[in-house]
Enzyme design. Structure first.
Site, PDB file in Angstrom:
ATOM      1  N   HIS A   1       0.398 -13.619  -3.743  1.00 18.63           N
ATOM      2  CA  HIS A   1       0.130 -13.046  -2.556  1.00 18.63           C
ATOM      3  C   HIS A   1      -1.032 -14.440  -2.381  1.00 18.63           C
ATOM      4  CE1 HIS A   1      -3.233 -10.994   0.456  1.00 18.63           C
ATOM      5  NE2 HIS A   1      -4.283 -11.736  -0.068  1.00 18.63           N
TER       6      HIS A   1
ATOM      7  N   LYS B   1     -14.355  -2.838  -0.412  1.00 15.05           N
ATOM      8  CA  LYS B   1     -12.733  -2.421  -0.315  1.00 15.05           C
ATOM      9  C   LYS B   1     -12.081  -2.080  -1.647  1.00 15.05           C
ATOM     10  CE  LYS B   1     -11.201  -4.969   4.233  1.00 15.05           C
ATOM     11  NZ  LYS B   1     -10.441  -5.400   4.674  1.00 15.05           N
TER      12      LYS B   1
ATOM     13  N   ARG C   1     -16.059  -8.862   9.922  1.00 15.19           N
ATOM     14  CA  ARG C   1     -15.401  -8.892   8.505  1.00 15.19           C
ATOM     15  C   ARG C   1     -14.061  -9.400   8.728  1.00 15.19           C
ATOM     16  NH1 ARG C   1     -16.197  -4.958   3.127  1.00 15.19           N
ATOM     17  NH2 ARG C   1     -14.438  -5.892   2.256  1.00 15.19           N
TER      18      ARG C   1
ATOM     19  N   LYS D   1     -19.347 -13.821   1.000  1.00 18.29           N
ATOM     20  CA  LYS D   1     -18.895 -13.281   0.932  1.00 18.29           C
ATOM     21  C   LYS D   1     -20.105 -11.777   1.501  1.00 18.29           C
ATOM     22  CE  LYS D   1     -15.651  -9.201   0.189  1.00 18.29           C
ATOM     23  NZ  LYS D   1     -14.343  -8.998   0.078  1.00 18.29           N
TER      24      LYS D   1
ATOM     25  N   GLU E   1     -15.420  -3.728   8.325  1.00 16.26           N
ATOM     26  CA  GLU E   1     -14.456  -4.383   9.278  1.00 16.26           C
ATOM     27  C   GLU E   1     -14.908  -3.699  10.810  1.00 16.26           C
ATOM     28  OE1 GLU E   1     -11.467  -5.978   7.024  1.00 16.26           O
ATOM     29  OE2 GLU E   1     -10.232  -5.733   8.643  1.00 16.26           O
TER      30      GLU E   1
ATOM     31  N   ASN F   1      -9.743 -12.298   6.973  1.00 12.27           N
ATOM     32  CA  ASN F   1      -8.291 -12.124   6.962  1.00 12.27           C
ATOM     33  C   ASN F   1      -8.128 -13.372   7.852  1.00 12.27           C
ATOM     34  OD1 ASN F   1      -8.348  -9.761   6.327  1.00 12.27           O
ATOM     35  ND2 ASN F   1      -8.097  -8.819   8.165  1.00 12.27           N
TER      36      ASN F   1
ATOM     37  N   ARG G   1     -15.428  13.843  -6.406  1.00 12.17           N
ATOM     38  CA  ARG G   1     -16.395  12.872  -5.007  1.00 12.17           C
ATOM     39  C   ARG G   1     -16.571  12.338  -4.700  1.00 12.17           C
ATOM     40  NH1 ARG G   1     -16.620  19.233  -4.491  1.00 12.17           N
ATOM     41  NH2 ARG G   1     -14.604  19.639  -2.810  1.00 12.17           N
TER      42      ARG G   1
ATOM     43  N   GLU H   1      -7.478 -18.298  -1.687  1.00  9.28           N
ATOM     44  CA  GLU H   1      -8.991 -17.481  -1.420  1.00  9.28           C
ATOM     45  C   GLU H   1     -10.013 -18.336  -1.322  1.00  9.28           C
ATOM     46  OE1 GLU H   1      -8.250 -14.911   0.946  1.00  9.28           O
ATOM     47  OE2 GLU H   1      -6.731 -13.837  -1.082  1.00  9.28           O
TER      48      GLU H   1
ATOM     49  N   HIS I   1       0.805 -12.098   4.905  1.00  6.26           N
ATOM     50  CA  HIS I   1       1.421 -10.999   3.907  1.00  6.26           C
ATOM     51  C   HIS I   1       3.002 -10.361   4.587  1.00  6.26           C
ATOM     52  CE1 HIS I   1      -2.643  -8.452   3.712  1.00  6.26           C
ATOM     53  NE2 HIS I   1      -2.202  -8.691   2.765  1.00  6.26           N
TER      54      HIS I   1
ATOM     55  N   HIS J   1      -3.850 -14.477   6.885  1.00  2.00           N
ATOM     56  CA  HIS J   1      -3.509 -12.986   6.007  1.00  2.00           C
ATOM     57  C   HIS J   1      -2.335 -12.644   6.882  1.00  2.00           C
ATOM     58  CE1 HIS J   1      -6.569 -13.547   3.204  1.00  2.00           C
ATOM     59  NE2 HIS J   1      -6.354 -12.594   2.300  1.00  2.00           N
TER      60      HIS J   1
HETATM   61  P1  NAD Z   1      -3.741  -9.363 -10.525  1.00  2.00           P
HETATM   62  O1  NAD Z   1      -4.476  -8.035 -10.529  1.00  2.00           O
HETATM   63  O2  NAD Z   1      -2.355  -8.844 -10.575  1.00  2.00           O
HETATM   64  O3  NAD Z   1      -3.632 -10.158 -11.251  1.00  2.00           O
HETATM   65  C1  NAD Z   1      -2.675 -11.393 -11.333  1.00  2.00           C
HETATM   66  C2  NAD Z   1      -2.461 -10.848 -12.800  1.00  2.00           C
HETATM   67  O4  NAD Z   1      -3.326 -11.841 -13.170  1.00  2.00           O
HETATM   68  C3  NAD Z   1      -1.421  -9.947 -13.591  1.00  2.00           C
HETATM   69  O5  NAD Z   1      -1.031  -9.699 -14.485  1.00  2.00           O
HETATM   70  C4  NAD Z   1      -3.286  -9.661 -14.641  1.00  2.00           C
HETATM   71  O6  NAD Z   1      -3.306  -8.504 -15.621  1.00  2.00           O
HETATM   72  C5  NAD Z   1      -3.391 -10.693 -14.679  1.00  2.00           C
HETATM   73  N1  NAD Z   1      -5.054 -11.038 -15.171  1.00  2.00           N
HETATM   74  C6  NAD Z   1      -5.977 -10.903 -14.244  1.00  2.00           C
HETATM   75  N2  NAD Z   1      -7.414 -11.655 -15.361  1.00  2.00           N
HETATM   76  C7  NAD Z   1      -6.530 -11.977 -16.226  1.00  2.00           C
HETATM   77  C8  NAD Z   1      -7.296 -13.063 -17.228  1.00  2.00           C
HETATM   78  N3  NAD Z   1      -8.582 -13.230 -17.174  1.00  2.00           N
HETATM   79  N4  NAD Z   1      -5.976 -13.837 -18.030  1.00  2.00           N
HETATM   80  C9  NAD Z   1      -5.012 -13.506 -18.067  1.00  2.00           C
HETATM   81  N5  NAD Z   1      -4.260 -12.784 -17.132  1.00  2.00           N
HETATM   82  C10 NAD Z   1      -5.220 -12.572 -16.521  1.00  2.00           C
HETATM   83  O7  NAD Z   1      -4.331  -9.726  -8.982  1.00  2.00           O
HETATM   84  P2  NAD Z   1      -4.811 -10.046  -8.309  1.00  2.00           P
HETATM   85  O8  NAD Z   1      -4.727 -11.544  -7.899  1.00  2.00           O
HETATM   86  O9  NAD Z   1      -5.900 -10.768  -8.989  1.00  2.00           O
HETATM   87  O10 NAD Z   1      -5.463  -9.371  -7.353  1.00  2.00           O
HETATM   88  C11 NAD Z   1      -4.401  -8.915  -6.463  1.00  2.00           C
HETATM   89  C12 NAD Z   1      -4.554  -7.736  -5.732  1.00  2.00           C
HETATM   90  O11 NAD Z   1      -6.252  -7.782  -4.427  1.00  2.00           O
HETATM   91  C13 NAD Z   1      -3.918  -7.422  -4.308  1.00  2.00           C
HETATM   92  O12 NAD Z   1      -3.285  -6.238  -4.380  1.00  2.00           O
HETATM   93  C14 NAD Z   1      -4.803  -7.344  -3.545  1.00  2.00           C
HETATM   94  O13 NAD Z   1      -4.551  -6.524  -2.106  1.00  2.00           O
HETATM   95  C15 NAD Z   1      -6.086  -7.351  -3.555  1.00  2.00           C
HETATM   96  N6  NAD Z   1      -7.401  -8.297  -2.761  1.00  2.00           N
HETATM   97  C16 NAD Z   1      -8.282  -7.328  -2.321  1.00  2.00           C
HETATM   98  C17 NAD Z   1      -9.093  -7.769  -1.619  1.00  2.00           C
HETATM   99  C18 NAD Z   1     -10.333  -6.562  -1.559  1.00  2.00           C
HETATM  100  O14 NAD Z   1     -11.870  -7.012  -0.803  1.00  2.00           O
HETATM  101  N7  NAD Z   1     -10.859  -5.432  -1.983  1.00  2.00           N
HETATM  102  C19 NAD Z   1      -9.267  -8.911  -1.681  1.00  2.00           C
HETATM  103  C20 NAD Z   1      -7.995  -9.824  -2.269  1.00  2.00           C
HETATM  104  C21 NAD Z   1      -7.705  -8.998  -2.680  1.00  2.00           C
HETATM  105  N1  GLY Z   2     -11.005  -9.824   1.505  1.00  2.00           N
HETATM  106  C1  GLY Z   2     -11.179  -9.299   2.672  1.00  2.00           C
HETATM  107  C2  GLY Z   2     -11.901  -8.435   2.739  1.00  2.00           C
HETATM  108  O1  GLY Z   2     -13.133  -7.989   1.560  1.00  2.00           O
HETATM  109  O2  GLY Z   2     -12.331  -7.822   3.427  1.00  2.00           O
END
Ligand code: NAD
Ligand code: GLY
Length: 366
Positions: A266, A144, A242, A228, A238, A246, A122, A186, A253, A249
């Site tokens: 992405h 998020k 917030r 942010k 949001e 996007n 929980r 971003e 997307h 996006h």
């Molecule tokens: P990811 O986590 O898949 O990382 C990209 C690649 O880089 C992976 O293969 C990872 O293992 C590698 N990697 C990461 N750090 C590394 C390092 N220091 N050295 C070598 N390799 C490394 O992708 P991402 O682009 O970091 O994140 C995308 C994700 O984030 C999506 O799932 C998206 O939905 C999410 N996201 C969330 C929010 C939020 O606010 N919660 C905002 C934007 C994106």
């Molecule tokens: N990346 C979008 C959010 O955090 O709201």
């Protein structure tokens, strides 16, 4: 080292530390509340090899008992099946409600670990240790969390804030170029939303940013997080504001999904999406040619794509845009820019307007 405090309602707050090598110093650690000395590093197979040992040693040397739990690398593993496996591992390691999770990885891990932390027993505490640029400037802050379903990305999740965010810029040294650049999308998004100051900074320092120069990088990450933080503090869940985050996006997307996940990363999709939405803003009389041109220059200078590299199937694009067939023909809501720093939320856009944008950003199949 920089420190940013995220202050939320009901007295909740957490600290974000940003520095060139946080895990080589520990003056920041005493500022962080931990519920106990027992935790796990949740990471992926790749980062386990690259960076987990350093982080584990750091905590163990300071009296914490920290194990490493690794999941397979990749967006395709950000799902409920992985979450369930992690729950079983945490139980096998005897974690209890006072234990904590250190999320070490890119956005996939920061989202997944946040979701696990928010639901396991929980809810237990978690801390973000983002290693990709995207995670350092965006996903590690704001709470998020989420996983993907077959129907789409991030369809199951929670709002659950971390208890601290530790951004060590040296992790970026091992990040591959393509992943680094997608994080820059971003950053560009944040700059366009923040205004002329940050956008000009990106233009003036593009070369050093691409060269991952330390001081410039620290400034880029700190400015992104500061923006942010300000948005999340005003609208944690949001309800309205917030949704400006996007920007780019909506179209991004849909392109990402229409092409099949993995073809376009992405951040690349967001870059093309911002290009499309900037065009849309002009076409709808909301934005100006000047702002459209500045965005193009910034994206180009940061080595980001302005068009997608292959043909787009219109049906696939629109069903991704409407999210499901039943909504087909409805309007889609977008954030558009009236000017740098002047986002307009909830703009309703019809299919005809989107159809005019597409030739600007892709070739249409058929
Ligand atoms: P990811 O986590 O898949 O990382 C990209 C690649 O880089 C992976 O293969 C990872 O293992 C590698 N990697 C990461 N750090 C590394 C390092 N220091 N050295 C070598 N390799 C490394 O992708 P991402 O682009 O970091 O994140 C995308 C994700 O984030 C999506 O799932 C998206 O939905 C999410 N996201 C969330 C929010 C939020 O606010 N919660 C905002 C934007 C994106
Ligand atoms: N990346 C979008 C959010 O955090 O709201």
């Amino acid at each position: 080292m920089r420190e940013i405090v995220v202050s939320l309602s009901e007295g909740r707050s957490y600290r974000v530390f940003i520095g060139p090598s946080l895990f080589l110093r520990d003056d920041w650690l005493q500022e962080i509340p931990f519920p106990s000395r027992r935790g796990v590093i949740l990471t992926n197979d790749l980062l386990k090899v690259l960076h987990a040992e350093r982080v584990q040693r750091f905590f163990v040397q300071r009296g914490y008992a920290v194990d490493v739990v690794a999941v397979p690398d990749g967006e395709e593993h950000k799902n409920l099946a992985t979450v369930e496996k992690v729950y079983h591992r945490l139980l096998a390691l005897d974690l209890d409600r006072k234990s904590f999770i250190l999320a070490l990885g890119g956005g996939v891990i920061t989202d997944l670990a946040g979701f696990v932390a928010s639901t396991f027993l929980r809810g237990i505490a978690y801390y973000q240790i983002p290693t990709s640029l995207l995670a350092q400037v965006d996903s590690s802050v704001g709470g998020k969390t989420g996983v993907n379903l077959e129907e789409g990305k991030n369809l199951v999740g929670t709002f659950y804030q971390p208890s601290g965010v530790f951004i060590d810029l040296s992790f970026l040294e091992t990040l591959p170029e393509r992943e680094y650049r997608e994080g820059l999308a971003e950053v560009a998004k944040t700059a366009f939303l923040e205004g002329k100051d940050f956008t000009t900074f990106l233009l003036e320092h593009a070369e050093d940013i691409l060269g991952r120069k330390g001081t410039v990088l620290e400034e880029v990450v700190a400015r992104s997080i500061a923006f942010k933080k300000a948005v999340v503090e005003k609208d944690e869940r949001e309800g309205g504001l917030r949704s400006i985050l996007n920007y780019g996006h909506t179209i991004g997307h849909a392109l990402e999904k229409a092409m099949g996940y993995g073809v376009l990363r992405h951040g690349e999709a967001v870059s093309v999406g911002m290009r499309g939405e900037a065009f849309l803003a002009c076409a709808l009389g909301i934005g100006t040619e000047e702002v459209y041109a500045i965005q193009k220059t910034v994206l180009e200078k940061l080595g980001l794509p302005l068009r997608v590299p292959q043909k787009i199937n219109l049906n696939a694009f629109f069903s991704a845009l409407w999210r499901d067939k039943k909504r087909e023909g409805q309007k889609v809501r977008c954030t558009l820019l009236a000017d740098l720093g002047k986002p307009v939320t909830g703009v309703e856009v019809e299919k005809a307007a989107i159809l005019k944008v597409l030739p600007e950003i892709c070739e249409v199949e058929g």
